[in-house]
Motif scaffolding. Structure first.
Motif, mmCIF file in Angstrom:
data_model
loop_
_atom_site.group_PDB
_atom_site.id
_atom_site.type_symbol
_atom_site.label_atom_id
_atom_site.label_comp_id
_atom_site.label_asym_id
_atom_site.label_seq_id
_atom_site.Cartn_x
_atom_site.Cartn_y
_atom_site.Cartn_z
ATOM 1 N N ASP A 121 0.829 -1.199 0.000
ATOM 2 C CA ASP A 121 0.000 0.000 0.000
ATOM 3 C C ASP A 121 0.867 1.255 0.000
ATOM 4 O OD1 ASP A 121 -2.308 -1.482 0.004
ATOM 5 O OD2 ASP A 121 -2.715 -1.211 2.144
ATOM 6 N N ARG B 294 -4.774 8.503 -11.213
ATOM 7 C CA ARG B 294 -5.966 7.949 -10.571
ATOM 8 C C ARG B 294 -5.554 7.327 -9.239
ATOM 9 N NH1 ARG B 294 -10.578 8.351 -12.182
ATOM 10 N NH2 ARG B 294 -12.301 7.038 -11.634
ATOM 11 N N ARG C 291 -7.033 5.658 -5.309
ATOM 12 C CA ARG C 291 -8.142 5.131 -4.518
ATOM 13 C C ARG C 291 -8.382 6.056 -3.344
ATOM 14 N NH1 ARG C 291 -6.816 -0.733 -2.797
ATOM 15 N NH2 ARG C 291 -4.701 0.046 -2.882
ATOM 16 N N ARG D 239 -8.157 4.930 2.743
ATOM 17 C CA ARG D 239 -6.865 4.485 3.237
ATOM 18 C C ARG D 239 -6.226 5.589 4.050
ATOM 19 N NH1 ARG D 239 -4.524 2.463 -2.149
ATOM 20 N NH2 ARG D 239 -2.646 2.465 -0.948
ATOM 21 N N ALA E 99 -13.327 4.949 0.137
ATOM 22 C CA ALA E 99 -13.079 3.645 -0.470
ATOM 23 C C ALA E 99 -14.413 2.964 -0.723
ATOM 24 C CB ALA E 99 -12.217 2.798 0.464
ATOM 25 N N PRO E 100 -14.560 2.252 -1.789
ATOM 26 C CA PRO E 100 -13.595 1.799 -2.781
ATOM 27 C C PRO E 100 -13.511 2.697 -4.011
ATOM 28 C CG PRO E 100 -15.641 0.655 -3.173
ATOM 29 C CD PRO E 100 -15.874 1.597 -2.006
ATOM 30 N N HIS E 101 -14.049 3.914 -3.944
ATOM 31 C CA HIS E 101 -14.077 4.794 -5.110
ATOM 32 C C HIS E 101 -12.699 5.362 -5.409
ATOM 33 C CE1 HIS E 101 -18.402 4.447 -5.184
ATOM 34 N NE2 HIS E 101 -18.388 4.638 -3.868
ATOM 35 N N THR E 102 -12.560 5.913 -6.609
ATOM 36 C CA THR E 102 -11.292 6.509 -7.034
ATOM 37 C C THR E 102 -11.548 7.929 -7.540
ATOM 38 O OG1 THR E 102 -11.501 5.680 -9.302
ATOM 39 C CG2 THR E 102 -10.314 4.281 -7.729
#
Length: 176
Positions: free
Chosen positions: A31, A49, A51, A54, A117-120
């Motif tokens: 990560d 791009r 994520r 985190r 998360a989980p989008h970007t």
């Protein structure tokens, strides 16, 4: 037998055996490597791009109209200069970079959506300060993100329209 009672050679072998495969990186190191590669790409003037969530940031999405710009002015006063905000003139949206984990705490808001998360999101290169395409309306600084409570309060006061809810729901297949 405890490790203290083991002979020195056995202790070494125990450490080697318990450390995992030699070519297998620790999960958190993978990560970290991804985050470093991402930040280096943005600094190298490449759109990148990433994520959400985190340890980086989540994003609050609003319209980019006059009411949203008034919100930026308030956040400039609150923070001494507003934290990072990206404008996407094609969609008419602002992306406010907020602390990671904000999306889990964000309660429904009539004029903004918070995603994690989980989008970007695609970050424009650090030197992009004008259109075409998404650009840094308020540049990213390593020492700050936009605080959610004052942002939420300012958005409730200024009520930027049109709201992004329906378009985001259709694009991402999410309930907003």
């Amino acid at each position: 037998m405890t490790t203290a009672a083991m002979p020195t050679g056995a202790k070494m072998q125990h450490l080697v055996d318990s450390s995992g495969a030699a070519q297998e990186p620790a999960a958190d190191m993978a990560d970290l490597a991804e985050v470093i590669r991402t930040l280096m790409a943005v600094e190298a003037r490449t759109d990148t791009r990433v994520r959400l969530g985190r340890n980086l940031f989540d994003v609050v999405i609003t319209s980019s109209g006059l009411q949203a710009r008034a919100t930026v002015a308030v956040m400039d006063q609150v923070q001494g200069r507003c934290g990072p905000v990206i404008e996407d003139p094609e969609r008419g949206w602002l992306y406010w970079l907020v602390p990671p984990g904000s999306s889990a705490l964000w309660e429904p808001h009539s004029h903004a959506v918070c995603l994690g998360a989980p989008h970007t999101i695609t970050l424009p290169s650090l030197n992009r300060r004008v259109p075409p395409g998404p650009y840094w309306f308020r540049p990213s600084a390593s020492d700050r993100l936009v605080p959610t409570r004052p942002l939420r309060d300012a958005l409730a006061h200024f009520r930027p329209e049109p709201t992004p809810h329906a378009e985001l729901a259709a694009r991402l297949g999410i309930a907003t």
